[in-house]
Every structure is written in C-alpha cells, then in structure tokens.
Design an enzyme around this catalytic site. Structure first.
Site, PDB file in Angstrom:
ATOM      1  N   CYS A   1     -28.973   4.628   1.844  1.00 57.80           N
ATOM      2  CA  CYS A   1     -29.180   5.758   2.761  1.00 57.80           C
ATOM      3  C   CYS A   1     -27.874   6.168   3.455  1.00 57.80           C
ATOM      4  CB  CYS A   1     -30.205   5.343   3.817  1.00 57.80           C
ATOM      5  SG  CYS A   1     -30.422   6.578   5.120  1.00 57.80           S
TER       6      CYS A   1
ATOM      7  N   TRP B   1     -40.126   1.292   3.693  1.00 54.91           N
ATOM      8  CA  TRP B   1     -39.056   0.293   3.504  1.00 54.91           C
ATOM      9  C   TRP B   1     -39.622  -1.104   3.615  1.00 54.91           C
ATOM     10  CZ3 TRP B   1     -34.932   2.411   1.507  1.00 54.91           C
ATOM     11  CH2 TRP B   1     -34.621   3.738   1.818  1.00 54.91           C
TER      12      TRP B   1
ATOM     13  N   VAL C   1     -34.826   4.555   8.019  1.00 56.98           N
ATOM     14  CA  VAL C   1     -33.627   3.795   8.353  1.00 56.98           C
ATOM     15  C   VAL C   1     -32.536   4.803   8.649  1.00 56.98           C
ATOM     16  CG1 VAL C   1     -34.154   1.719   7.052  1.00 56.98           C
ATOM     17  CG2 VAL C   1     -33.061   3.637   5.881  1.00 56.98           C
TER      18      VAL C   1
ATOM     19  N   TYR D   1     -29.468  17.505   0.854  1.00 54.10           N
ATOM     20  CA  TYR D   1     -30.917  17.268   0.772  1.00 54.10           C
ATOM     21  C   TYR D   1     -31.672  18.589   0.685  1.00 54.10           C
ATOM     22  CZ  TYR D   1     -30.661  12.267   1.791  1.00 54.10           C
ATOM     23  OH  TYR D   1     -30.429  10.920   1.715  1.00 54.10           O
TER      24      TYR D   1
HETATM   25  N1  GSH Z   1     -35.659  10.583   9.624  1.00 52.58           N
HETATM   26  C1  GSH Z   1     -34.306  10.707   9.915  1.00 52.58           C
HETATM   27  C2  GSH Z   1     -33.392   9.599   9.486  1.00 52.58           C
HETATM   28  C3  GSH Z   1     -32.695   9.326   8.297  1.00 52.58           C
HETATM   29  C4  GSH Z   1     -33.403   9.371   6.991  1.00 52.58           C
HETATM   30  O1  GSH Z   1     -33.830  10.425   6.547  1.00 52.58           O
HETATM   31  N2  GSH Z   1     -33.495   8.214   6.317  1.00 52.58           N
HETATM   32  C5  GSH Z   1     -34.173   8.187   5.057  1.00 52.58           C
HETATM   33  C6  GSH Z   1     -33.441   7.379   4.031  1.00 52.58           C
HETATM   34  S1  GSH Z   1     -31.937   8.118   3.504  1.00 52.58           S
HETATM   35  C7  GSH Z   1     -35.524   7.562   5.269  1.00 52.58           C
HETATM   36  O2  GSH Z   1     -35.647   6.480   5.803  1.00 52.58           O
HETATM   37  N3  GSH Z   1     -36.561   8.287   4.838  1.00 52.58           N
HETATM   38  C8  GSH Z   1     -37.906   7.853   4.923  1.00 52.58           C
HETATM   39  C9  GSH Z   1     -38.718   8.675   5.899  1.00 52.58           C
HETATM   40  O3  GSH Z   1     -38.131   9.426   6.708  1.00 52.58           O
HETATM   41  O4  GSH Z   1     -39.938   8.524   5.864  1.00 52.58           O
HETATM   42  C10 GSH Z   1     -33.828  12.114   9.925  1.00 52.58           C
HETATM   43  O5  GSH Z   1     -33.692  12.718   8.885  1.00 52.58           O
HETATM   44  O6  GSH Z   1     -33.680  12.664  10.990  1.00 52.58           O
END
Ligand code: GSH
Length: 333
Positions: free
Chosen positions: A46, A79, A114, A177
C-alpha cells in the site's frame, strides 16, 4: 474487493479516514507518545502505508513503534495476519485488522484500511489518518528519534511542503487510482490528463533540484516516491496510466532511483507484495488475477547521476543504518 464508483460520473469514491485521533507528545487526544505502546499496521503493497514505513526508518523509530505487516492479499474480511505464525499478529493476538477497528468502535461499518496505528494495551485502533500519521512521527516523536534523524517537516518549509503535497496528492497519489478504478471513459480521461500534466510539472521542477522542497529529503519526497515506485510494476499497466513508463521520464526516473538507493527507501519496498496485491485483489480490473512478470526490477540499481545536483539528503543528519533483521525485505531481483 468491490470498487465503489459514482454511478453518474464513473468516478472512484474514496472512503474517508474515520479515525483521526492524534498521538502527541502532550497526549492531548488521550494518546501520548510512548515507545512500544502502539503498533503500526501496514501492508507493504500500500502506497499510503508505505509512507509510514519509510518515515519510521528515516527517523529511526523502529523500536519505538513496532511494525505489523499484513498479507498483501485481503480476503472478504480485509487485511489479515496470515504472514505470522498461526495467522495472528504476535503482539495484538488478532487475525484481522478489523478486530482493532471494532474494538475502537463496535458499530463501525466502514472500510478497514492500512496504515493503522493500534494501541497495544487496549487493542483499539487509534488512527488511520495516514497524512497525519507521518507528520506526527516527524514532529511529535522527536524525543525517540535516532541520533542524526533528519527533519522531514522543517518549520520554515512547511507551507511549501503542504502546497506541493496537495498537488501531488490530488494529481499523482490519488489520480492513479482514479484512472485505474474509473468506470466511465470520461472519469478515466480526466484522471489520466491530470496525472501526466502533474508529472510533467514535477519533471520540470526536479530537473535542476535534487529534492522537491529545499535541498534535503522531506515529507514531500516520501509521498511522491511511494507512487513512483509502483508506477511501472502496477500503474502503467493495471491502472492504464500509460502515456509513458516511469523509465521513459528521465528526470523522474533518476529522482526515483536516487531515493530508492537511499537507505530507508528501497530497503522497505517489496515488489512481490505490491504486484500480487494490485493484480490479485482488484478482480474487477484484472479478472484473471494473473500477475505480470515484468518489468525488470534490476534497473532500480542503476546509477542515477543526481548527486551532480548537490543537495544534502539528510541535511545536518545522517542516513539510517540497515533495517532490523525481522523487517528486512527479501532480495528484489
Ligand atoms: N482509506 C484511506 C487509506 C488508505 C488506503 O486506501 N489503503 C488501502 C490500501 S492501499 C486500503 O487499506 N484499502 C482497503 C479499504 O479502504 O477498505 C483513504 O483512501 O483515505
């Protein structure tokens, strides 16, 4: 994993960070800085979590803030700690990161993301507010940083760092993204245009200066690096960010290699975790879940020539030593 998009525009809808308490030297949110008390939960896949890993290495906070590394492949409960013996994090004793989210808020129904910082005694998530996590490592944990730790967020440069970060966030970190997860052509086109316009602008900025702000490594470089290092292995193909490869953008490619070869950056990067996560988790984008073999990663070790621009990577400080054995990534090529 289902990718949420706006039915009208086809734009990717990013989940907000719900838990935003801060761990501070004065403990004003109820979470005081205390070595060994908190666990930083990450995935090496990530980019948002990897900022925290790099920052922690550069500042020498490894023993003050121990690390939990999740399996790069989430299942339907998100996770999980399947890389650890018995599939449990050895300190928190949990199988899924979701357990720490629900310990903090039993009614929470949002995403489980995460990076996450968890309070070990209570098992509760404290924060998943990734932009704040790294800034607080730099500014609130100073008493526990190593001798020679750099100042990654110098006061006199904060306005400029914040401004650069805003643009890099919107048009680089998030835009890849938004291109990759778009469900309509126009949403993809918009993200792609913003991304490459910004990369052109950053190339011009970095042509004559070694780092993004000032003459030392700062938070701004860490945030750009985590997207650049994923560019050719993932974003160019999987997310269709393919005007050029990073390796075809000479300034950014040299800049990224310079950082990669700096202690604390490349020694945190696990390309196997990165590639398997994106290509296997986003089944909507890659239904066969086949992970491509390329690109040739050994190019990351080639000379970059950026020393000629001057700059003092660690300012008045020094580079970090090698990572703790338990955190060393396997040879990457
Ligand atoms: N949710 C956050 C944090 C970072 C993020 O997107 N992390 C990803 C991994 S790269 C993750 O854990 N995604 C799973 C989810 O949000 O359910 C954001 O975008 O503000």
């Amino acid at each position: 994993m289902t990718i949420p998009t706006d039915p009208e525009t086809g734009e990717f809808v990013r989940a907000p960070n719900h838990f935003a308490a801060r761990i501070t030297a004065d403990g004003r949110d109820g979470w005081p800085v205390e070595p060994g008390r908190y666990r930083l939960v990450i995935s090496r896949a990530c980019p948002w979590a990897s900022r925290g890993v790099i920052t922690r290495r550069l500042l020498g906070l490894e023993s003050a803030i121990p690390l939990a590394i999740a399996d790069p492949i989430q299942d339907e409960k998100s996770w999980r700690f399947t890389l650890d013996p018995d599939g449990r994090d050895p300190v928190l004793g949990i199988r899924y990161l979701a357990e720490a989210y629900h310990a903090a808020d039993p009614d929470y129904t949002g995403g489980i993301s995460v990076p996450a910082v968890v309070d070990v005694p209570s098992g509760k998530l404290v924060t998943n507010d990734y932009p704040r996590i790294t800034l607080d490592f730099a500014t609130e944990w100073t008493a526990h940083q190593r001798a020679g730790a750099p100042d990654l967020y110098p006061e006199r440069l904060r306005d400029e760092i914040d401004e650069v970060n805003r643009g890099v966030h919107a048009d680089v970190n998030a835009a890849v993204y938004e291109a990759g997860f778009a469900s309509k052509q126009s949403a993809y086109d918009d993200a792609y245009a913003r991304l490459f316009a910004k990369l052109d602008e950053l190339s011009a900025r970095l042509a004559n200066q070694r780092y993004l702000v000032g003459d030392t490594i700062t938070e701004a470089d860490i945030r750009l690096f985590t997207t650049l290092v994923r560019f050719d292995p993932v974003y160019h193909g999987h997310f269709k960010c393919n005007r050029e490869k990073l390796a075809e953008m000479p300034v950014l490619w040299a800049y990224a290699r310079d950082l990669f070869q700096t202690p604390g950056f490349g020694d945190t990067v696990d390309f196997d975790h990165i590639k398997r996560h994106y290509y296997q988790v986003h089944e909507q984008v890659n239904p066969t879940r086949i992970v491509p073999n390329g690109p040739d990663l050994s190019r990351w070790a080639t000379p970059h020539g950026r020393e000629a621009l001057g700059g003092r990577p660690f300012g008045d400080g020094t580079p970090p030593g090698p990572p703790p054995d338990a955190e060393a990534v396997p040879p990457q090529w």
